[in-house]
Design a protein around this motif. Structure first.
Motif, PDB file in Angstrom:
ATOM      1  N   GLU A 108      18.597  19.398 -48.779  1.00 31.89           N
ATOM      2  CA  GLU A 108      19.748  18.555 -49.509  1.00 31.89           C
ATOM      3  C   GLU A 108      19.860  17.151 -49.092  1.00 31.89           C
ATOM      4  N   LEU A 109      19.530  16.910 -47.877  1.00 33.41           N
ATOM      5  CA  LEU A 109      19.447  15.403 -47.355  1.00 33.41           C
ATOM      6  C   LEU A 109      18.310  14.570 -48.000  1.00 33.41           C
ATOM      7  N   LYS A 110      17.029  15.503 -48.096  1.00 37.10           N
ATOM      8  CA  LYS A 110      15.899  14.910 -48.776  1.00 37.10           C
ATOM      9  C   LYS A 110      16.245  14.554 -50.512  1.00 37.10           C
ATOM     10  N   LYS A 111      17.113  15.257 -50.925  1.00 36.17           N
ATOM     11  CA  LYS A 111      17.216  15.237 -52.311  1.00 36.17           C
ATOM     12  C   LYS A 111      18.326  13.881 -52.478  1.00 36.17           C
ATOM     13  N   ILE A 112      19.224  13.891 -51.567  1.00 37.63           N
ATOM     14  CA  ILE A 112      20.205  12.710 -51.771  1.00 37.63           C
ATOM     15  C   ILE A 112      19.693  11.412 -51.092  1.00 37.63           C
ATOM     16  N   TYR A 113      18.789  11.397 -49.862  1.00 41.60           N
ATOM     17  CA  TYR A 113      18.455  10.176 -49.235  1.00 41.60           C
ATOM     18  C   TYR A 113      16.867   9.727 -49.532  1.00 41.60           C
ATOM     19  N   ASN A 114      16.254  10.936 -49.954  1.00 39.40           N
ATOM     20  CA  ASN A 114      14.772  10.661 -50.005  1.00 39.40           C
ATOM     21  C   ASN A 114      13.880  11.001 -48.609  1.00 39.40           C
ATOM     22  N   HIS A 115      14.804  11.463 -47.504  1.00 39.61           N
ATOM     23  CA  HIS A 115      14.356  11.605 -46.258  1.00 39.61           C
ATOM     24  C   HIS A 115      15.204  12.632 -45.666  1.00 39.61           C
ATOM     25  N   PHE A 116      14.626  13.207 -44.530  1.00 41.39           N
ATOM     26  CA  PHE A 116      15.652  13.997 -43.855  1.00 41.39           C
ATOM     27  C   PHE A 116      15.587  13.722 -42.156  1.00 41.39           C
ATOM     28  N   ASP A 117      15.411  12.594 -42.005  1.00 40.85           N
ATOM     29  CA  ASP A 117      15.156  11.901 -40.569  1.00 40.85           C
ATOM     30  C   ASP A 117      16.424  11.759 -40.004  1.00 40.85           C
ATOM     31  N   MET A 118      16.373  12.128 -38.707  1.00 40.00           N
ATOM     32  CA  MET A 118      17.595  11.601 -38.013  1.00 40.00           C
ATOM     33  C   MET A 118      17.802  10.651 -37.098  1.00 40.00           C
ATOM     34  N   GLY A 119      16.510  10.109 -36.884  1.00 42.67           N
ATOM     35  CA  GLY A 119      16.470   8.938 -36.017  1.00 42.67           C
ATOM     36  C   GLY A 119      15.086   8.471 -35.899  1.00 42.67           C
ATOM     37  N   ILE A 120      14.847   7.829 -34.784  1.00 44.46           N
ATOM     38  CA  ILE A 120      13.409   7.546 -34.412  1.00 44.46           C
ATOM     39  C   ILE A 120      13.183   7.606 -32.969  1.00 44.46           C
ATOM     40  N   TYR A 121      11.883   8.083 -32.601  1.00 41.80           N
ATOM     41  CA  TYR A 121      11.587   8.390 -31.177  1.00 41.80           C
ATOM     42  C   TYR A 121      11.012   6.898 -30.623  1.00 41.80           C
ATOM     43  N   LEU A 122      11.393   6.544 -29.359  1.00 38.84           N
ATOM     44  CA  LEU A 122      10.774   5.230 -28.708  1.00 38.84           C
ATOM     45  C   LEU A 122      10.218   5.697 -27.717  1.00 38.84           C
ATOM     46  N   THR A 123       9.317   5.101 -27.149  1.00 39.56           N
ATOM     47  CA  THR A 123       8.697   4.965 -25.817  1.00 39.56           C
ATOM     48  C   THR A 123       9.184   3.693 -24.932  1.00 39.56           C
ATOM     49  N   SER A 124       9.523   3.652 -23.930  1.00 38.07           N
ATOM     50  CA  SER A 124       9.462   2.513 -23.024  1.00 38.07           C
ATOM     51  C   SER A 124       8.334   2.038 -22.651  1.00 38.07           C
ATOM     52  N   LEU A 125       8.143   0.694 -22.832  1.00 37.98           N
ATOM     53  CA  LEU A 125       6.785   0.075 -22.280  1.00 37.98           C
ATOM     54  C   LEU A 125       7.135  -0.692 -20.909  1.00 37.98           C
ATOM     55  N   SER A 126       8.145  -0.704 -20.528  1.00 37.10           N
ATOM     56  CA  SER A 126       8.530  -1.256 -19.025  1.00 37.10           C
ATOM     57  C   SER A 126       9.867  -0.683 -18.679  1.00 37.10           C
ATOM     58  N   ASP A 127      10.165  -0.954 -17.338  1.00 31.85           N
ATOM     59  CA  ASP A 127      11.406  -0.542 -16.763  1.00 31.85           C
ATOM     60  C   ASP A 127      12.725  -1.403 -17.129  1.00 31.85           C
ATOM     61  N   GLY A 128      13.831  -1.119 -17.079  1.00 30.46           N
ATOM     62  CA  GLY A 128      14.860  -1.883 -17.353  1.00 30.46           C
ATOM     63  C   GLY A 128      16.079  -1.294 -17.583  1.00 30.46           C
ATOM     64  N   LYS A 129      17.234  -1.629 -17.818  1.00 29.34           N
ATOM     65  CA  LYS A 129      18.393  -1.141 -18.093  1.00 29.34           C
ATOM     66  C   LYS A 129      18.809  -1.314 -19.571  1.00 29.34           C
ATOM     67  N   ILE A 130      19.431  -0.680 -20.203  1.00 27.72           N
ATOM     68  CA  ILE A 130      20.151  -0.655 -21.626  1.00 27.72           C
ATOM     69  C   ILE A 130      21.374  -0.131 -21.419  1.00 27.72           C
ATOM     70  N   HIS A 131      22.323  -0.649 -22.401  1.00 26.72           N
ATOM     71  CA  HIS A 131      23.721  -0.293 -22.259  1.00 26.72           C
ATOM     72  C   HIS A 131      24.159   0.007 -23.530  1.00 26.72           C
ATOM     73  N   ILE A 132      25.262   0.827 -23.947  1.00 28.48           N
ATOM     74  CA  ILE A 132      25.727   0.972 -25.261  1.00 28.48           C
ATOM     75  C   ILE A 132      26.332  -0.234 -25.685  1.00 28.48           C
ATOM     76  N   GLY A 133      25.935  -0.812 -26.917  1.00 23.59           N
ATOM     77  CA  GLY A 133      26.330  -2.122 -27.309  1.00 23.59           C
ATOM     78  C   GLY A 133      25.547  -3.437 -27.262  1.00 23.59           C
ATOM     79  N   ASP A 134      24.121  -2.935 -26.552  1.00 24.45           N
ATOM     80  CA  ASP A 134      23.230  -3.831 -26.383  1.00 24.45           C
ATOM     81  C   ASP A 134      22.358  -4.256 -28.035  1.00 24.45           C
ATOM     82  N   LYS A 135      22.096  -5.302 -28.285  1.00 24.21           N
ATOM     83  CA  LYS A 135      21.480  -5.733 -29.418  1.00 24.21           C
ATOM     84  C   LYS A 135      20.110  -5.187 -29.370  1.00 24.21           C
TER      85      LYS A 135
END
Length: 81
Positions: A49-76
């Motif tokens: 149904e999602l494919k019909k409406i949005y032409n995809h059924f993806d939920m998001g994207i996978y990320l791979t960290s390239l270095s250490d660091g801290k991220i927080h909710i609301g970061d740009k």
């Protein structure tokens, strides 16, 4: 960021709070979303149904960290061109 913008970022680098991440691939929706809660009953094919409406059924994207660091909710999130 526009809706679905992240779908264009596959194999690119983004930064969150100056921490670099490679955008690895799309996250597809799981077929478990077809089940009625607390049952084994399948009454809908949500990814289809999602494919019909949005032409995809993806939920998001996978990320791979390239270095250490801290991220927080609301970061740009910045696309590293």
């Amino acid at each position: 960021i526009n809706a679905w913008e992240e779908r264009k970022w596959i194999n690119k680098i983004i930064k969150i709070n100056n921490v670099p991440f490679k955008v690895y691939k799309h996250i597809p929706r799981c077929s478990a979303t077809n089940l009625q809660p607390n049952t084994d009953n399948v009454t809908i094919n949500l990814p289809s149904e999602l494919k019909k409406i949005y032409n995809h059924f993806d939920m998001g994207i996978y990320l791979t960290s390239l270095s250490d660091g801290k991220i927080h909710i609301g970061d740009k999130v910045v696309l590293d061109d």
